[in-house]
Design a protein around this motif. Structure first.
Motif, PDB file in Angstrom:
ATOM      1  N   TYR A 119       0.836  -1.206   0.000  1.00  0.00           N
ATOM      2  CA  TYR A 119       0.000   0.000   0.000  1.00  0.00           C
ATOM      3  C   TYR A 119       0.874   1.261   0.000  1.00  0.00           C
ATOM      4  CZ  TYR A 119      -3.032   3.762   1.448  1.00  0.00           C
ATOM      5  OH  TYR A 119      -3.684   4.962   1.508  1.00  0.00           O
ATOM      6  N   VAL A 120       1.845   1.316   0.900  1.00  0.00           N
ATOM      7  CA  VAL A 120       2.672   2.515   1.018  1.00  0.00           C
ATOM      8  C   VAL A 120       3.515   2.727  -0.235  1.00  0.00           C
ATOM      9  CG1 VAL A 120       4.630   3.524   2.268  1.00  0.00           C
ATOM     10  CG2 VAL A 120       2.720   2.540   3.537  1.00  0.00           C
ATOM     11  N   THR A 121       4.116   1.673  -0.761  1.00  0.00           N
ATOM     12  CA  THR A 121       4.961   1.834  -1.947  1.00  0.00           C
ATOM     13  C   THR A 121       4.140   2.187  -3.183  1.00  0.00           C
ATOM     14  OG1 THR A 121       4.940  -0.582  -2.261  1.00  0.00           O
ATOM     15  CG2 THR A 121       6.827   0.373  -1.110  1.00  0.00           C
ATOM     16  N   ASP A 122       2.910   1.683  -3.274  1.00  0.00           N
ATOM     17  CA  ASP A 122       2.034   2.082  -4.381  1.00  0.00           C
ATOM     18  C   ASP A 122       1.712   3.572  -4.299  1.00  0.00           C
ATOM     19  OD1 ASP A 122       2.010  -0.413  -5.506  1.00  0.00           O
ATOM     20  OD2 ASP A 122       0.006  -0.962  -4.818  1.00  0.00           O
ATOM     21  N   GLU A 123       1.493   4.064  -3.081  1.00  0.00           N
ATOM     22  CA  GLU A 123       1.242   5.498  -2.904  1.00  0.00           C
ATOM     23  C   GLU A 123       2.459   6.315  -3.325  1.00  0.00           C
ATOM     24  OE1 GLU A 123      -1.609   7.355  -1.491  1.00  0.00           O
ATOM     25  OE2 GLU A 123      -2.432   5.527  -2.374  1.00  0.00           O
ATOM     26  N   LEU A 124       3.644   5.847  -2.960  1.00  0.00           N
ATOM     27  CA  LEU A 124       4.867   6.558  -3.331  1.00  0.00           C
ATOM     28  C   LEU A 124       5.058   6.566  -4.846  1.00  0.00           C
ATOM     29  CD1 LEU A 124       7.269   5.216  -0.554  1.00  0.00           C
ATOM     30  CD2 LEU A 124       6.311   7.521  -0.708  1.00  0.00           C
ATOM     31  N   LYS A 125       4.741   5.454  -5.502  1.00  0.00           N
ATOM     32  CA  LYS A 125       4.843   5.400  -6.960  1.00  0.00           C
ATOM     33  C   LYS A 125       3.896   6.405  -7.603  1.00  0.00           C
ATOM     34  CE  LYS A 125       6.107   0.479  -7.081  1.00  0.00           C
ATOM     35  NZ  LYS A 125       5.613  -0.885  -7.417  1.00  0.00           N
ATOM     36  N   THR A 126       2.702   6.491  -7.060  1.00  0.00           N
ATOM     37  CA  THR A 126       1.723   7.443  -7.592  1.00  0.00           C
ATOM     38  C   THR A 126       2.227   8.875  -7.453  1.00  0.00           C
ATOM     39  OG1 THR A 126      -0.099   5.948  -7.034  1.00  0.00           O
ATOM     40  CG2 THR A 126      -0.665   8.252  -7.411  1.00  0.00           C
ATOM     41  N   LEU A 127       2.898   9.151  -6.371  1.00  0.00           N
ATOM     42  CA  LEU A 127       3.468  10.484  -6.152  1.00  0.00           C
ATOM     43  C   LEU A 127       4.743  10.717  -6.967  1.00  0.00           C
ATOM     44  CD1 LEU A 127       3.026  10.699  -2.266  1.00  0.00           C
ATOM     45  CD2 LEU A 127       1.928  12.206  -3.942  1.00  0.00           C
ATOM     46  N   GLY A 128       5.278   9.662  -7.561  1.00  0.00           N
ATOM     47  CA  GLY A 128       6.529   9.795  -8.295  1.00  0.00           C
ATOM     48  C   GLY A 128       7.730   9.964  -7.385  1.00  0.00           C
ATOM     49  N   VAL A 129       7.652   9.404  -6.195  1.00  0.00           N
ATOM     50  CA  VAL A 129       8.729   9.541  -5.210  1.00  0.00           C
ATOM     51  C   VAL A 129       9.624   8.306  -5.260  1.00  0.00           C
ATOM     52  CG1 VAL A 129       9.270   9.674  -2.749  1.00  0.00           C
ATOM     53  CG2 VAL A 129       7.382  11.021  -3.691  1.00  0.00           C
ATOM     54  N   PRO A 130      10.930   8.457  -5.480  1.00  0.00           N
ATOM     55  CA  PRO A 130      11.835   7.296  -5.497  1.00  0.00           C
ATOM     56  C   PRO A 130      11.998   6.692  -4.113  1.00  0.00           C
ATOM     57  CG  PRO A 130      12.823   9.228  -6.544  1.00  0.00           C
ATOM     58  CD  PRO A 130      11.621   9.697  -5.811  1.00  0.00           C
ATOM     59  N   PHE A 131      12.252   5.402  -4.073  1.00  0.00           N
ATOM     60  CA  PHE A 131      12.483   4.714  -2.800  1.00  0.00           C
ATOM     61  C   PHE A 131      13.220   3.409  -3.070  1.00  0.00           C
ATOM     62  CE2 PHE A 131       8.444   3.266  -4.472  1.00  0.00           C
ATOM     63  CZ  PHE A 131       8.473   1.898  -4.289  1.00  0.00           C
ATOM     64  N   LEU A 132      13.810   2.843  -2.015  1.00  0.00           N
ATOM     65  CA  LEU A 132      14.421   1.519  -2.116  1.00  0.00           C
ATOM     66  C   LEU A 132      13.351   0.476  -1.849  1.00  0.00           C
ATOM     67  CD1 LEU A 132      17.883   1.761  -0.319  1.00  0.00           C
ATOM     68  CD2 LEU A 132      17.311   2.132  -2.704  1.00  0.00           C
ATOM     69  N   ASN A 133      13.174  -0.432  -2.776  1.00  0.00           N
ATOM     70  CA  ASN A 133      12.117  -1.442  -2.650  1.00  0.00           C
ATOM     71  C   ASN A 133      12.719  -2.731  -2.114  1.00  0.00           C
ATOM     72  OD1 ASN A 133       9.581  -2.458  -2.767  1.00  0.00           O
ATOM     73  ND2 ASN A 133       9.502  -2.698  -4.992  1.00  0.00           N
ATOM     74  N   ARG A 134      12.592  -2.942  -0.813  1.00  0.00           N
ATOM     75  CA  ARG A 134      13.151  -4.118  -0.152  1.00  0.00           C
ATOM     76  C   ARG A 134      12.043  -4.932   0.507  1.00  0.00           C
ATOM     77  NH1 ARG A 134      16.512  -2.542  -3.181  1.00  0.00           N
ATOM     78  NH2 ARG A 134      18.628  -1.845  -2.677  1.00  0.00           N
ATOM     79  N   ASN A 135      12.403  -6.094   1.023  1.00  0.00           N
ATOM     80  CA  ASN A 135      11.395  -7.038   1.511  1.00  0.00           C
ATOM     81  C   ASN A 135      11.613  -7.462   2.959  1.00  0.00           C
ATOM     82  OD1 ASN A 135      10.217  -7.349  -1.200  1.00  0.00           O
ATOM     83  ND2 ASN A 135      12.155  -8.371  -1.660  1.00  0.00           N
ATOM     84  N   ALA A 136      12.237  -6.598   3.759  1.00  0.00           N
ATOM     85  CA  ALA A 136      12.517  -6.961   5.144  1.00  0.00           C
ATOM     86  C   ALA A 136      12.344  -5.748   6.042  1.00  0.00           C
ATOM     87  CB  ALA A 136      13.937  -7.509   5.281  1.00  0.00           C
ATOM     88  N   GLY A 137      11.954  -6.008   7.287  1.00  0.00           N
ATOM     89  CA  GLY A 137      11.773  -4.938   8.248  1.00  0.00           C
ATOM     90  C   GLY A 137      10.417  -4.282   8.123  1.00  0.00           C
ATOM     91  N   PHE A 138      10.280  -3.105   8.768  1.00  0.00           N
ATOM     92  CA  PHE A 138       8.997  -2.383   8.812  1.00  0.00           C
ATOM     93  C   PHE A 138       9.089  -1.041   8.102  1.00  0.00           C
ATOM     94  CE2 PHE A 138       9.036  -4.130  13.428  1.00  0.00           C
ATOM     95  CZ  PHE A 138       8.827  -5.417  12.974  1.00  0.00           C
ATOM     96  N   VAL A 169      10.509   1.796   4.788  1.00  0.00           N
ATOM     97  CA  VAL A 169      10.901   2.090   3.412  1.00  0.00           C
ATOM     98  C   VAL A 169      11.811   3.311   3.460  1.00  0.00           C
ATOM     99  CG1 VAL A 169      10.121   2.693   1.098  1.00  0.00           C
ATOM    100  CG2 VAL A 169       8.718   1.184   2.521  1.00  0.00           C
ATOM    101  N   TRP A 170      12.930   3.243   2.749  1.00  0.00           N
ATOM    102  CA  TRP A 170      13.905   4.332   2.672  1.00  0.00           C
ATOM    103  C   TRP A 170      13.552   5.173   1.449  1.00  0.00           C
ATOM    104  CZ3 TRP A 170      16.752   6.700   5.918  1.00  0.00           C
ATOM    105  CH2 TRP A 170      17.960   7.317   5.607  1.00  0.00           C
ATOM    106  N   ILE A 171      13.138   6.415   1.690  1.00  0.00           N
ATOM    107  CA  ILE A 171      12.516   7.253   0.664  1.00  0.00           C
ATOM    108  C   ILE A 171      13.431   8.409   0.279  1.00  0.00           C
ATOM    109  CG2 ILE A 171      10.474   8.621   0.092  1.00  0.00           C
ATOM    110  CD1 ILE A 171       8.978   7.215   2.294  1.00  0.00           C
TER     111      ILE A 171
END
Length: 543
Positions: free
Chosen positions: A383-402, A404-406
């Motif tokens: 949910y959060v990463t989809d929102e960031l994509k919609t905003l056009g905000v870059p981030f590191l897409n990883r699969n561990a922890g709680f 997102v590094w934006i």
């Protein structure tokens, strides 16, 4: 001496320095930056405190300031709907239903005389045996781990403090890669007066790197040699795996390289694996140091883990250390007098880790808790990463922890840490708490960490508040650029190429699937719609 150094800093804090200036400064000066956002120029020395006490009293940062503000104005759906939503503190708020039910079952409620008396300071043997069995199973250890190598303390912060104290003398240092979980700084400093030496990681992929912020042995070597050239004695290396705030999971070959580097330089290695069971995507594989066939230097390798993250109970203070070095174990145990875990909690933790049912594997943990927890973490992350994509905000897409590094660098006009701090305060003024990159000693202004392990309604409202701040900031920058067009292209801001690099998931080299291509096309479309590139690059401007 340390207090006079801090008092002599003035209003500085490294805020306006760019990466080159920061690295050019002597380590002795750079280590002062560990005090983060505290402002010594406004500091009034208390006559009631020692020099150490005065240092402790000003040892605060954006994390502490935001944490206090949050507790004074907590969001509550019914009682305080305009309160602060906390996306800054790394807690799992998705599994209260599962944990509260498990921790109130009848087997948890035991009150026998040994639990109410002083224990072995390393922890009750029944708990240490259970921890050894638990870590043997989940770390995939090649041979059963031994209870005699297990020590129990009230959290991993206490473990960092104890290890720094017994491995280093005052004024010596521990090597760590930045960005990193910032509270480690005070854990090693407040009691032991141990400093941190930084191996700076970059977002740009250069040299032998294959992903942003990649830790390499070359970077460790450079940081170590720079420290030694200035007369700083480095005694240990800290590794966070999975890494906080990046979410990186180290491969076995990477772990082996780091441990071999430490052995060459006779460094202890403190490995924090507190998120090891919070890898929520099946495509990612976690490798524990305890699962390696052979440790390069077992007497200098010390592994810590706790239940606060993986079992969503950060309010229960429990951490455990596994070390084969009995000198280290006994020295840490002497400090357990100050950091012990009470008997009834030790019983509850043992029962929690023991939950095997009829099979060898822990039944409730595997079949109920982890299955549900991973599914919830994955849904919240999506949910959060989809929102960031919609905003056009870059981030590191990883699969561990709680987290997102934006990358919010495009929302900084001048690209300084002061401007990063202003953006952080603006989020807080709009009632959403994030963590800014300076709190993790990130060398590049503009990076933020967001915690996604929260309920859907808070994620939705929090992301709405973030969107509002970013849209306002975007309009302000556009207006400023119209007035001063010559400054429209700032170094350090993410361009469209950077965005694709940062947003795409890092994978080992493999054949690209059609679904990945579809994701990339959709991502590019979202970025074109949400960014101002088309407005800036019109036919008239090209002419």
């Amino acid at each position: 001496q340390a207090l006079s150094e801090i008092a002599g800093m003035g209003g500085g804090g490294g805020g306006g320095s760019d990466l080159q200036e920061m690295r050019a400064r002597p380590l002795a000066e750079r280590r002062i930056d560990m005090h983060g956002f505290c402002n010594p120029s406004n500091f009034q020395r208390s006559p009631y405190l020692s020099a150490r006490g005065n240092i402790a009293s000003i040892f605060c940062g954006s994390t502490e300031e935001g944490y206090k503000a949050y507790h004074a104005d907590k969001y509550d759906e019914d009682k305080n709907p305009n309160g602060i939503i906390n996306f800054g503190t790394s807690e799992n708020k998705l599994c209260f239903d599962l944990m509260s039910k498990r921790l109130t079952q009848t087997d948890m409620n035991l009150m026998e005389p040994p639990l109410l008396q002083y224990p072995d300071w390393k922890g009750h043997m029944f708990l240490r045996e259970e921890v050894a069995r638990f870590l043997t199973y989940y770390c995939k250890a090649p041979a059963p781990l031994k209870a005699e190598n297990v020590i129990v303390l009230n959290g991993c912060g206490s473990l960092f403090s104890a290890l720094a104290t017994v491995l280093c003398d005052p004024g010596e240092a521990v090597l760590i890669a930045t960005p990193f979980y910032g509270d480690i700084t005070q854990s090693v400093f407040l009691y032991g007066n141990v400093k941190l030496v930084y191996a700076y990681l970059d977002s740009k992929i250069t040299g032998t790197s294959t992903r942003p912020f990649q830790l390499t042995v070359e970077k460790l070597e450079k940081a170590l040699q720079d420290a030694r050239a200035e007369g700083v004695t480095v005694r240990a290396l800290i590794l966070l795996n999975p890494q906080n705030p990046l979410g990186d999971i180290y491969s076995l070959s990477e772990l082996r390289d780091y441990l071999e580097f430490a052995k060459r330089h006779e460094l202890h290695v403190i490995v924090d694996e507190i998120y090891m069971l919070s890898v929520f995507d099946e495509s990612a594989t976690f490798h524990s140091v305890l699962g390696m066939d052979r440790l390069p230097d077992p007497q200098r390798t010390h592994v810590m883990w706790g239940i606060s993250k993986d079992f969503a109970v950060s309010g229960i203070r429990f951490g455990t250390l596994y070390t084969e070095n009995q000198d280290v174990a006994n020295a840490v145990a002497s400090l357990c007098y100050f950091h012990g875990v009470c008997g009834p909690v030790q019983h509850k933790v043992a029962q929690l880790l023991r939950d095997r049912g009829e099979s060898v594997a822990p039944y409730w943990i595997n079949q109920v808790y982890l299955r549900a927890n991973h599914a919830r973490l994955k849904a919240a992350h999506t949910y959060v990463t989809d929102e960031l994509k919609t905003l056009g905000v870059p981030f590191l897409n990883r699969n561990a922890g709680f987290f997102v590094w934006i990358d919010f660098r495009k929302y900084l006009r001048t690209g300084t840490f002061e401007e990063e701090m202003l953006l952080w305060r603006r989020f807080l003024d709009n009632k959403v708490l994030l963590s800014c990159g300076k709190a993790f000693e990130c060398s590049e202004p503009g990076w933020f960490r967001i915690i996604f392990a929260d309920k859907t309604h808070r994620l939705q409202l929090g992301m709405q508040r973030i969107r509002k701040v970013l849209e306002e900031r975007e309009q302000e920058i556009l207006a400023e650029e119209k007035e001063q067009p010559c400054q429209s292209d700032q170094d350090g801001k993410a361009d469209s190429t950077d965005e694709v690099i940062f947003v795409s998931r890092h994978q080992e080299p493999a054949c690209a699937s059609s679904s990945n291509l579809g994701d990339l096309i959709g991502l590019l479309q979202q970025q074109m719609r949400s960014s101002d590139w088309l407005q800036k690059n019109t036919a008239e401007q090209f002419a």
